[in-house]
Design an enzyme around this catalytic site. Sequence first.
Site, PDB file in Angstrom:
ATOM      1  N   PRO A  97       1.696   0.299  -7.295  1.00 39.42           N
ATOM      2  CA  PRO A  97       1.236   0.526  -5.916  1.00 39.42           C
ATOM      3  C   PRO A  97       1.373  -0.734  -5.062  1.00 39.42           C
ATOM      4  O   PRO A  97       1.807  -1.779  -5.541  1.00 39.42           O
ATOM      5  CB  PRO A  97      -0.241   0.868  -6.126  1.00 39.42           C
ATOM      6  CG  PRO A  97      -0.637   0.006  -7.288  1.00 39.42           C
ATOM      7  CD  PRO A  97       0.577  -0.135  -8.158  1.00 39.42           C
TER       8      PRO A  97
ATOM      9  N   LYS B  73       9.402  -0.046 -10.705  1.00 38.33           N
ATOM     10  CA  LYS B  73       9.605   0.358  -9.301  1.00 38.33           C
ATOM     11  C   LYS B  73       8.342   0.010  -8.506  1.00 38.33           C
ATOM     12  O   LYS B  73       7.317   0.681  -8.642  1.00 38.33           O
ATOM     13  CB  LYS B  73       9.877   1.860  -9.174  1.00 38.33           C
ATOM     14  CG  LYS B  73      10.411   2.199  -7.779  1.00 38.33           C
ATOM     15  CD  LYS B  73      10.181   3.610  -7.353  1.00 38.33           C
ATOM     16  CE  LYS B  73       8.834   3.884  -6.762  1.00 38.33           C
ATOM     17  NZ  LYS B  73       8.513   3.172  -5.506  1.00 38.33           N
ATOM     18  N   PRO B  74       8.418  -1.042  -7.681  1.00 39.18           N
ATOM     19  CA  PRO B  74       7.259  -1.352  -6.837  1.00 39.18           C
ATOM     20  C   PRO B  74       7.182  -0.358  -5.684  1.00 39.18           C
ATOM     21  O   PRO B  74       8.108   0.414  -5.446  1.00 39.18           O
ATOM     22  CB  PRO B  74       7.569  -2.757  -6.316  1.00 39.18           C
ATOM     23  CG  PRO B  74       9.054  -2.887  -6.381  1.00 39.18           C
ATOM     24  CD  PRO B  74       9.547  -1.965  -7.459  1.00 39.18           C
TER      25      PRO B  74
ATOM     26  N   SER C   1      -2.239   6.470  -7.053  1.00 40.27           N
ATOM     27  CA  SER C   1      -3.280   7.459  -6.756  1.00 40.27           C
ATOM     28  C   SER C   1      -3.319   8.557  -7.823  1.00 40.27           C
ATOM     29  O   SER C   1      -2.326   8.814  -8.518  1.00 40.27           O
ATOM     30  CB  SER C   1      -3.008   8.079  -5.389  1.00 40.27           C
ATOM     31  OG  SER C   1      -1.764   8.740  -5.424  1.00 40.27           O
TER      32      SER C   1
ATOM     33  N   GLU D 247      -2.940   4.507 -14.656  1.00 39.71           N
ATOM     34  CA  GLU D 247      -4.055   3.782 -14.023  1.00 39.71           C
ATOM     35  C   GLU D 247      -4.202   4.351 -12.629  1.00 39.71           C
ATOM     36  O   GLU D 247      -3.366   4.091 -11.763  1.00 39.71           O
ATOM     37  CB  GLU D 247      -3.730   2.283 -13.940  1.00 39.71           C
ATOM     38  CG  GLU D 247      -3.589   1.593 -15.272  1.00 39.71           C
ATOM     39  CD  GLU D 247      -4.906   1.406 -15.989  1.00 39.71           C
ATOM     40  OE1 GLU D 247      -5.968   1.647 -15.392  1.00 39.71           O
ATOM     41  OE2 GLU D 247      -4.866   1.031 -17.165  1.00 39.71           O
TER      42      GLU D 247
ATOM     43  N   CYS E 272      -8.847  -0.758  -6.292  1.00 38.18           N
ATOM     44  CA  CYS E 272      -9.258   0.458  -6.997  1.00 38.18           C
ATOM     45  C   CYS E 272     -10.650   0.313  -7.604  1.00 38.18           C
ATOM     46  O   CYS E 272     -11.297   1.310  -7.908  1.00 38.18           O
ATOM     47  CB  CYS E 272      -8.237   0.813  -8.060  1.00 38.18           C
ATOM     48  SG  CYS E 272      -7.844  -0.574  -9.115  1.00 38.18           S
TER      49      CYS E 272
ATOM     50  N   GLU F 173     -11.525   8.793  -2.185  1.00 35.14           N
ATOM     51  CA  GLU F 173     -11.078   7.394  -2.239  1.00 35.14           C
ATOM     52  C   GLU F 173     -10.536   7.001  -0.865  1.00 35.14           C
ATOM     53  O   GLU F 173      -9.481   7.460  -0.455  1.00 35.14           O
ATOM     54  CB  GLU F 173     -10.006   7.206  -3.315  1.00 35.14           C
ATOM     55  CG  GLU F 173      -9.735   5.733  -3.549  1.00 35.14           C
ATOM     56  CD  GLU F 173      -8.654   5.466  -4.579  1.00 35.14           C
ATOM     57  OE1 GLU F 173      -7.709   6.264  -4.693  1.00 35.14           O
ATOM     58  OE2 GLU F 173      -8.754   4.427  -5.260  1.00 35.14           O
TER      59      GLU F 173
HETATM   60  P1  NAD Z   1       0.619   6.068  -4.543  1.00 37.85           P
HETATM   61  O1  NAD Z   1       0.149   6.931  -5.651  1.00 37.85           O
HETATM   62  O2  NAD Z   1       0.877   6.669  -3.224  1.00 37.85           O
HETATM   63  O3  NAD Z   1       1.983   5.342  -4.954  1.00 37.85           O
HETATM   64  C1  NAD Z   1       2.080   4.556  -6.128  1.00 37.85           C
HETATM   65  C2  NAD Z   1       3.538   4.413  -6.509  1.00 37.85           C
HETATM   66  O4  NAD Z   1       4.048   5.701  -6.875  1.00 37.85           O
HETATM   67  C3  NAD Z   1       4.469   3.902  -5.404  1.00 37.85           C
HETATM   68  O5  NAD Z   1       5.402   3.005  -5.973  1.00 37.85           O
HETATM   69  C4  NAD Z   1       5.173   5.162  -4.944  1.00 37.85           C
HETATM   70  O6  NAD Z   1       6.464   4.931  -4.389  1.00 37.85           O
HETATM   71  C5  NAD Z   1       5.288   5.926  -6.243  1.00 37.85           C
HETATM   72  N1  NAD Z   1       5.468   7.381  -6.112  1.00 37.85           N
HETATM   73  C6  NAD Z   1       5.070   8.193  -5.103  1.00 37.85           C
HETATM   74  N2  NAD Z   1       5.431   9.477  -5.363  1.00 37.85           N
HETATM   75  C7  NAD Z   1       6.047   9.468  -6.575  1.00 37.85           C
HETATM   76  C8  NAD Z   1       6.615  10.486  -7.395  1.00 37.85           C
HETATM   77  N3  NAD Z   1       6.642  11.767  -7.010  1.00 37.85           N
HETATM   78  N4  NAD Z   1       7.172  10.131  -8.578  1.00 37.85           N
HETATM   79  C9  NAD Z   1       7.153   8.838  -8.979  1.00 37.85           C
HETATM   80  N5  NAD Z   1       6.615   7.831  -8.239  1.00 37.85           N
HETATM   81  C10 NAD Z   1       6.064   8.142  -7.057  1.00 37.85           C
HETATM   82  O7  NAD Z   1      -0.451   4.870  -4.480  1.00 37.85           O
HETATM   83  P2  NAD Z   1      -0.527   3.699  -3.426  1.00 37.85           P
HETATM   84  O8  NAD Z   1      -0.945   4.305  -2.121  1.00 37.85           O
HETATM   85  O9  NAD Z   1       0.714   2.871  -3.492  1.00 37.85           O
HETATM   86  O10 NAD Z   1      -1.718   2.801  -4.043  1.00 37.85           O
HETATM   87  C11 NAD Z   1      -3.050   3.097  -3.891  1.00 37.85           C
HETATM   88  C12 NAD Z   1      -3.585   3.850  -5.093  1.00 37.85           C
HETATM   89  O11 NAD Z   1      -3.380   3.100  -6.284  1.00 37.85           O
HETATM   90  C13 NAD Z   1      -5.081   4.082  -5.033  1.00 37.85           C
HETATM   91  O12 NAD Z   1      -5.373   5.401  -5.421  1.00 37.85           O
HETATM   92  C14 NAD Z   1      -5.641   3.088  -6.055  1.00 37.85           C
HETATM   93  O13 NAD Z   1      -6.895   3.442  -6.591  1.00 37.85           O
HETATM   94  C15 NAD Z   1      -4.567   3.084  -7.068  1.00 37.85           C
HETATM   95  N6  NAD Z   1      -4.656   1.867  -7.897  1.00 37.85           N
HETATM   96  C16 NAD Z   1      -5.180   1.976  -9.165  1.00 37.85           C
HETATM   97  C17 NAD Z   1      -5.294   0.848  -9.974  1.00 37.85           C
HETATM   98  C18 NAD Z   1      -5.858   0.944 -11.362  1.00 37.85           C
HETATM   99  O14 NAD Z   1      -5.773  -0.028 -12.077  1.00 37.85           O
HETATM  100  N7  NAD Z   1      -6.419   2.068 -11.767  1.00 37.85           N
HETATM  101  C19 NAD Z   1      -4.863  -0.392  -9.481  1.00 37.85           C
HETATM  102  C20 NAD Z   1      -4.349  -0.463  -8.200  1.00 37.85           C
HETATM  103  C21 NAD Z   1      -4.239   0.678  -7.413  1.00 37.85           C
END
Ligand code: NAD
Length: 510
Positions: free
Chosen positions: A166, A191-192, A245, A266, A300, A399
Site C-alpha cells: 500500500p 508491486k508498490p 485494504s 496484512e 493500519c 476504517e
Molecule cells: P488498497 O487495498 O487499495 O491497495 C493496496 C495495493 O493493492 C496497491 O498496490 C494496489 O495497487 C493493489 N491492488 C488494488 N487492486 C488490486 C487487485 N485487484 N489485485 C491486486 N492488487 C490490487 O490499499 P491502500 O489504499 O493502498 O492502503 C491502505 C490500506 O492498507 C488500509 O486498509 C490499511 O489498513 C492497509 N494496511 C495494512 C497494514 C497491515 O500491516 N495490516 C499495513 C499498512 C496498510
Amino acid sequence: MDPHGEDRAAAIEVADRLGAGAQFIAGRARPGTSGREHAVVDPATGEAVHRFTLASPADVDLAVDAARAALPQWAGATPAERSEAMHRFAATLADRARDLALAESLQCGKPLRLSTGFDVPGTVDNTAFFAGAARHLQGQAAAEYSGDHTSYVRREPVGVVGSIAPWNYPLQMAAWKVLPAIAAGNTIVLKPAELTPLTSLMFAAAATDAGLPPGVVNVVTGSGREAGEHLVGHPGVAMTSFTGSTAVGRRVAEVALRTVKRLHLELGGKAPFVVFDDADLTAAAHGAVAGALINTGQDCTAATRAYVQRPLYDDFVAAVAELFGRVTVGDPFDPATDLGPLVSTAQAERVAGFVDRARSCATVVTGGKRPPGSAPAGAYYQPTLVTGAPQDSEITQGEIFGPVLVVLPFDDDDEGLRLANDTPYGLAASAWTRDVFRAGRATREISAGCVWINDHIPIISEMPHGGFRASGFGKDMSAYSMEEYTQVKHVMYDNTAVAKKDWHRTIFAD
Ligand code: NAD
C-alpha cells in the site's frame, strides 16, 4: 515563493534521478510498456512531481522470469552468504538515508521529521535484523519417531514471491515484504502502490548496488487491477504476500487461490484504545493524540476508537481536544510541521465524507474541515475529534484512514473490553491502566495481533506484526515472518536396510 523550496527541490531531484524507469527488473531500471502515463503527485501542493509509464502484464512476466532465473543461485547460497549481502544492503540504505527520507516525504506528504526519524531508520534496522536472521532459520531436531526411521524437518524457500504493497508507508512496506522473503532464500517481485513507487524503486536499486544478484529483488509499478492481478494470478509465482485494504485483500485471495498459492494477508485495522478509570490521564491523552495522528492517521494500527471509563471521560475528551488544537498542520518540508497532508485529495475527501455523514448522529468536537489557510490544492484535513457516535455507526466501525479519533464512554470493564472487540478488525489495540490484573485481562481478552499496555504504536523488528479476523493472517517482521516465507519438508530415512519391511503386510499377505 515556497518557503521550504530547497528541500522540496532536492526531493524532486532525487525522484528524477532515482525513480527513473519505474520498473526495476533483473538489476536495472527500465520503463513500463503499458503506454499509460502516471504521475507521482506531491499531496502538499497538488503538483505532479514525477511522471512514468505504468507496468503492463508483459513487464510483470519479465520480472517473474528474472526472479525465477535468480532463484537457484540465491536459494542455493549459504545462509552466511545471504546474510553478508544483506548486511551490505543495510549499510547502503543507511548511506542513502537523506535521499530516501526526501523522496518518501515528497510522495506521501509525511513530515520530513517522520520519514527521517521513523520510516528510514526503521527500514535500515529491519534490513540489519533480517541479515542476522538469515543465519538462524531452523528445522525441528531429528529423532527416530517410528523406531525404524530417522525423521527431520527442512525449511525451504517457497520460490518466487509476488508482493503487493500500500501507499501509507511505502518504504517500510517494501522492507517488510522483501526482507523476510529474501532472507529465507526466495526471490521476489514487488508491486508498490501506483501513488508512491519512488522509495520501493530506490530500495531495490540499493539491494543491487549492495551486491545482491540481479533478479533477487524486482519492482513493477502498475495498476492494481492490471499489473497487480496479473502478478497474483501468475503461474510462475509460488506465494502472494499482500498488504492493503480488506476489500482488495478478498479479491487478491480469490485470484491467488485459483493457482493454489500460499497467501499472506496484512489487511485493514480499526484499533481500539481502552482507558480504564485508574489510568494516568495525561499519559493516555498524549498517547491517544500521537497514536491517532501518526502519519496523518494513515496507519493500519492507529488509535481510532477510544473507549474511556465514565469517571475519566469528560477530562479525557477535554485534554485530547486541547492537544489536537496544538498540533501544527502544514507543509511536510517545514520543520515546524507536526501533521502533513493526506496522501491525496481523494483520500482527504474520503475522510471528510466519513466525518460529514457522522454529523447527523455524533458531535464533531474539534476539526472536521480543512485547516484555514492551508495550500488550496493540498490534501489537508484538521485533526478531528468525534464524540457521541453510536457503536454501530459507520464512523465507529469503518476504517477511515485519516486524522480522526472517535471517543466513547463505558461503565464497567466487561463493557469496555466487549466494545473493543466489536468490529470485524483485529490488528492492534491498547489498554491504559495502572492495575496489573486489569492489564493482564485486557491482553488476554482483546482479539488483536498486538496489544500494547500504556502505549500505542511502537513496533520493533524482533516482534511480529499481523492481524486477527478481518485484519488478515500471517506475520510481518520478526523470525515468525521468515517462517511464512518457507515451506516445511519432512525427510524420513529408513534405518533398517530390510527389503521386506514389516508394514508391507498391508499389501503382501504373507
Ligand atoms: P488498497 O487495498 O487499495 O491497495 C493496496 C495495493 O493493492 C496497491 O498496490 C494496489 O495497487 C493493489 N491492488 C488494488 N487492486 C488490486 C487487485 N485487484 N489485485 C491486486 N492488487 C490490487 O490499499 P491502500 O489504499 O493502498 O492502503 C491502505 C490500506 O492498507 C488500509 O486498509 C490499511 O489498513 C492497509 N494496511 C495494512 C497494514 C497491515 O500491516 N495490516 C499495513 C499498512 C496498510
